[in-house]
Write a protein that holds these residues in place. Structure first.
Motif, PDB file in Angstrom:
ATOM      1  N   HIS A 125       4.048  -5.221  -7.634  1.00  0.00           N
ATOM      2  CA  HIS A 125       4.745  -3.937  -7.485  1.00  0.00           C
ATOM      3  C   HIS A 125       5.075  -3.432  -8.886  1.00  0.00           C
ATOM      4  O   HIS A 125       5.812  -4.102  -9.630  1.00  0.00           O
ATOM      5  CB  HIS A 125       6.032  -4.120  -6.677  1.00  0.00           C
TER       6      HIS A 125
ATOM      7  N   THR B 286       8.156   1.140  -8.027  1.00  0.00           N
ATOM      8  CA  THR B 286       8.057   2.266  -7.106  1.00  0.00           C
ATOM      9  C   THR B 286       8.048   1.839  -5.646  1.00  0.00           C
ATOM     10  O   THR B 286       8.263   2.652  -4.763  1.00  0.00           O
ATOM     11  CB  THR B 286       6.789   3.094  -7.406  1.00  0.00           C
ATOM     12  N   GLU B 287       7.798   0.559  -5.404  1.00  0.00           N
ATOM     13  CA  GLU B 287       7.772   0.037  -4.038  1.00  0.00           C
ATOM     14  C   GLU B 287       8.514  -1.300  -4.018  1.00  0.00           C
ATOM     15  O   GLU B 287       8.265  -2.170  -4.848  1.00  0.00           O
ATOM     16  CB  GLU B 287       6.318  -0.170  -3.598  1.00  0.00           C
ATOM     17  N   THR B 288       9.419  -1.455  -3.084  1.00  0.00           N
ATOM     18  CA  THR B 288      10.208  -2.680  -2.982  1.00  0.00           C
ATOM     19  C   THR B 288       9.357  -3.818  -2.414  1.00  0.00           C
ATOM     20  O   THR B 288       8.661  -3.636  -1.411  1.00  0.00           O
ATOM     21  CB  THR B 288      11.430  -2.453  -2.068  1.00  0.00           C
TER      22      THR B 288
ATOM     23  N   LYS C 196       1.406  -9.825  -4.117  1.00  0.00           N
ATOM     24  CA  LYS C 196       1.324  -8.376  -4.302  1.00  0.00           C
ATOM     25  C   LYS C 196       2.121  -8.041  -5.550  1.00  0.00           C
ATOM     26  O   LYS C 196       3.230  -8.534  -5.741  1.00  0.00           O
ATOM     27  CB  LYS C 196       1.870  -7.617  -3.101  1.00  0.00           C
TER      28      LYS C 196
END
Length: 164
Positions: free
Chosen positions: A100, A121-123, A98
């Motif tokens: 990020h 923006t997303e851990t 993924k």
């Protein structure tokens, strides 16, 4: 030798013909190979952005503390550069990943800032190996509209850091 062939060759567990990339990445040498590899020979981010990068893995933030636009390399016709930072969370054993991303920074040649900072923006959830990556693209401003320049030297990507 290609990147993945070199990583397989580092596998300390399996014999010839059975070596695996993810085993090579369990070693520091394998992680260094990801950072040293030239992914886009016609546009090397470390040449375009000749600055020290600081990666804070606790906040997933990349900082360029001593940024100077006059040192940034531009291709012919470009008036703007777009910088995209991300953390690629990649499980090389399961081949699951993924990406990020931080917000893209689009900077004009006359940008006057002296530092840059990017935070995803997303851990990442911890799928596997976490790689700090940067991407570069160039644009040309024509009558207030930005157009992507599609030259082979107009796109660059690099792995800047690998989380321990």
């Amino acid at each position: 030798m290609t990147l993945f062939t070199g990583l397989k060759a580092l596998d300390p567990v399996n014999g010839h013909g059975e070596r695996l990339v993810y085993r090579g990445l369990e070693l520091d040498e394998g992680k260094r190979s990801l950072v040293r590899f030239t992914y886009t020979p016609d546009c090397k981010p470390k040449n375009v952005l000749p600055f020290d990068f600081e990666m804070d893995w606790t906040t997933y933030t990349l900082t360029i503390p001593k940024f100077q636009m006059k040192q940034v390399s531009f291709i012919t016709g470009a008036t703007h550069i777009a910088l995209q930072f991300g953390v690629l969370d990649f499980n090389f054993k399961a081949l699951d990943y993924k990406l990020h991303l931080a917000d893209t920074l689009v900077l004009a040649k006359d940008f006057a800032g002296d530092s840059l900072s990017f935070a995803v923006t997303e851990t990442p959830a911890g799928l596997g190996l976490e790689l700090g990556v940067i991407g570069i693209r160039y644009y040309q401003d024509i009558d207030g509209e930005l157009y992507l320049l599609k030259a082979k030297e107009g796109v660059g990507i690099s792995v800047l850091s690998v989380k321990d």
